[in-house]
Design a protein around this motif. Sequence first.
Motif, PDB file in Angstrom:
ATOM      1  N   GLU A 167       0.831  -1.212   0.000  1.00  0.00           N
ATOM      2  CA  GLU A 167       0.000   0.000   0.000  1.00  0.00           C
ATOM      3  C   GLU A 167       0.857   1.251   0.000  1.00  0.00           C
ATOM      4  O   GLU A 167       0.531   2.257  -0.627  1.00  0.00           O
ATOM      5  CB  GLU A 167      -0.917   0.002   1.221  1.00  0.00           C
ATOM      6  N   MET A 168       1.968   1.177   0.716  1.00  0.00           N
ATOM      7  CA  MET A 168       2.839   2.357   0.837  1.00  0.00           C
ATOM      8  C   MET A 168       3.421   2.778  -0.507  1.00  0.00           C
ATOM      9  O   MET A 168       3.721   3.956  -0.724  1.00  0.00           O
ATOM     10  CB  MET A 168       3.991   2.073   1.809  1.00  0.00           C
ATOM     11  N   ARG A 169       3.592   1.811  -1.401  1.00  0.00           N
ATOM     12  CA  ARG A 169       4.241   2.111  -2.680  1.00  0.00           C
ATOM     13  C   ARG A 169       3.457   3.129  -3.511  1.00  0.00           C
ATOM     14  O   ARG A 169       4.016   3.790  -4.379  1.00  0.00           O
ATOM     15  CB  ARG A 169       4.420   0.828  -3.499  1.00  0.00           C
ATOM     16  N   ASN A 191      13.048  -3.490   2.080  1.00  0.00           N
ATOM     17  CA  ASN A 191      11.805  -3.865   1.419  1.00  0.00           C
ATOM     18  C   ASN A 191      11.688  -3.306   0.002  1.00  0.00           C
ATOM     19  O   ASN A 191      10.603  -3.293  -0.589  1.00  0.00           O
ATOM     20  CB  ASN A 191      10.608  -3.403   2.263  1.00  0.00           C
ATOM     21  N   SER A 192      12.829  -2.843  -0.527  1.00  0.00           N
ATOM     22  CA  SER A 192      12.883  -2.316  -1.907  1.00  0.00           C
ATOM     23  C   SER A 192      11.797  -1.278  -2.162  1.00  0.00           C
ATOM     24  O   SER A 192      11.156  -1.266  -3.215  1.00  0.00           O
ATOM     25  CB  SER A 192      12.753  -3.467  -2.920  1.00  0.00           C
ATOM     26  N   LEU A 193      11.574  -0.430  -1.172  1.00  0.00           N
ATOM     27  CA  LEU A 193      10.565   0.615  -1.307  1.00  0.00           C
ATOM     28  C   LEU A 193      11.264   1.902  -1.746  1.00  0.00           C
ATOM     29  O   LEU A 193      11.877   2.599  -0.948  1.00  0.00           O
ATOM     30  CB  LEU A 193       9.836   0.823   0.015  1.00  0.00           C
ATOM     31  N   HIS A 194      11.201   2.159  -3.030  1.00  0.00           N
ATOM     32  CA  HIS A 194      11.853   3.343  -3.593  1.00  0.00           C
ATOM     33  C   HIS A 194      10.840   4.481  -3.570  1.00  0.00           C
ATOM     34  O   HIS A 194       9.974   4.596  -4.452  1.00  0.00           O
ATOM     35  CB  HIS A 194      12.346   3.057  -5.011  1.00  0.00           C
ATOM     36  N   ILE A 195      10.931   5.308  -2.566  1.00  0.00           N
ATOM     37  CA  ILE A 195       9.880   6.294  -2.333  1.00  0.00           C
ATOM     38  C   ILE A 195      10.048   7.528  -3.209  1.00  0.00           C
ATOM     39  O   ILE A 195      11.150   7.876  -3.633  1.00  0.00           O
ATOM     40  CB  ILE A 195       9.841   6.709  -0.850  1.00  0.00           C
ATOM     41  N   GLN A 196       8.920   8.177  -3.436  1.00  0.00           N
ATOM     42  CA  GLN A 196       8.903   9.442  -4.148  1.00  0.00           C
ATOM     43  C   GLN A 196       8.712  10.554  -3.120  1.00  0.00           C
ATOM     44  O   GLN A 196       7.779  10.500  -2.327  1.00  0.00           O
ATOM     45  CB  GLN A 196       7.747   9.475  -5.139  1.00  0.00           C
ATOM     46  N   CYS A 218       4.497   9.313   6.092  1.00  0.00           N
ATOM     47  CA  CYS A 218       5.851   9.099   6.592  1.00  0.00           C
ATOM     48  C   CYS A 218       5.879   7.889   7.511  1.00  0.00           C
ATOM     49  O   CYS A 218       4.831   7.387   7.938  1.00  0.00           O
ATOM     50  CB  CYS A 218       6.392  10.332   7.312  1.00  0.00           C
ATOM     51  N   LEU A 219       7.071   7.431   7.823  1.00  0.00           N
ATOM     52  CA  LEU A 219       7.285   6.409   8.832  1.00  0.00           C
ATOM     53  C   LEU A 219       7.931   7.065  10.033  1.00  0.00           C
ATOM     54  O   LEU A 219       8.826   7.911   9.880  1.00  0.00           O
ATOM     55  CB  LEU A 219       8.193   5.298   8.292  1.00  0.00           C
ATOM     56  N   MET A 220       7.462   6.704  11.223  1.00  0.00           N
ATOM     57  CA  MET A 220       7.986   7.293  12.446  1.00  0.00           C
ATOM     58  C   MET A 220       8.049   6.241  13.558  1.00  0.00           C
ATOM     59  O   MET A 220       7.144   5.401  13.654  1.00  0.00           O
ATOM     60  CB  MET A 220       7.085   8.438  12.936  1.00  0.00           C
ATOM     61  N   PRO A 221       9.062   6.288  14.417  1.00  0.00           N
ATOM     62  CA  PRO A 221       9.044   5.439  15.613  1.00  0.00           C
ATOM     63  C   PRO A 221       7.900   5.852  16.543  1.00  0.00           C
ATOM     64  O   PRO A 221       7.537   7.038  16.612  1.00  0.00           O
ATOM     65  CB  PRO A 221      10.405   5.716  16.267  1.00  0.00           C
ATOM     66  N   GLU A 222       7.331   4.890  17.231  1.00  0.00           N
ATOM     67  CA  GLU A 222       6.195   5.148  18.119  1.00  0.00           C
ATOM     68  C   GLU A 222       6.535   6.172  19.198  1.00  0.00           C
ATOM     69  O   GLU A 222       5.712   7.026  19.546  1.00  0.00           O
ATOM     70  CB  GLU A 222       5.761   3.835  18.761  1.00  0.00           C
TER      71      GLU A 222
END
Length: 276
Positions: A167-169, A191-196, A218-222
């Motif tokens: 989903e993130m892709r 995870n081979s997630l090449h983000i834009q 975005c991804l963030m630590p809790e």
Amino acid sequence: MEAVLILGLTPSAISHAISSMENELGFSVLTRGKSGVTLTNCGEQLLPYINAVLNSDESVKQVIAEMNGLRQGKVKIGVFSSVCTNWMPEILQTFHKKYEGVTVEVFQGTYDDVFYWIKNGVVDLGFLSVSSAKDIPIEPLYRDPLLCVLPKGMKKKGSDEYMDIEEMRSYHFVTQRDCTDADIQNFLRANSLHIQSKYHVVDDLSTVALVEKGFGICLMPELVMNDIPYEVDCYRIRPEASRIIGIAALSPGFMAPAVKKMYHHILERYREEEFG
């Protein structure tokens, strides 16, 4: 001017002392320019050894104080943002109650800053993620899950509990520099997630503020999200991932008494069972 006040010397006396030192060494340690004074390459290489001598002197003083029954000394500790806001106030309060005579100095920065400070003797201890500690010995304390952060109410496919990697892709991201979120960058690469992304910021608040306004996810630590005042939705990610926070010291077996007290104080209060 600040150096004059700290050292209690005139500018000419400071210049003379530096010149004498450089003549004795046989090379320059400072570069003087319009933008100020900086260390030369030789000065950078010498700095860790100078700090080691200063720290050894402080250690000797603390050992003598211990032998005389005095509980005093100084601890310099490096922290990154979320540890500074979530843990340091309690650490300082509880430590001060036990050891009133010990002075604690806190230095806040990025992972890279804390790593550099430990390596070069600027701080005695430092909080790092295990993945950013590299060759510095680190004692794991706490597993901090990574979350996917989305604008409030944004619909997503599938489970309401998780955000899948697939989903993130399809989303644009707001990202931070590697020095501030090494564990997130590792997750994306694994995870081979090449983000834009058009947005490359430094601090957590700025990142989540842009997410709140719909500029991306975005991804963030809790632990970071405990401090965030913005209206966003957080989801566990799949596959699950975490950063592991630890306390690092260049020589855990050789620490000044006050530093050792702080080190064990942190271990006792924050090390989770799985790391005990």
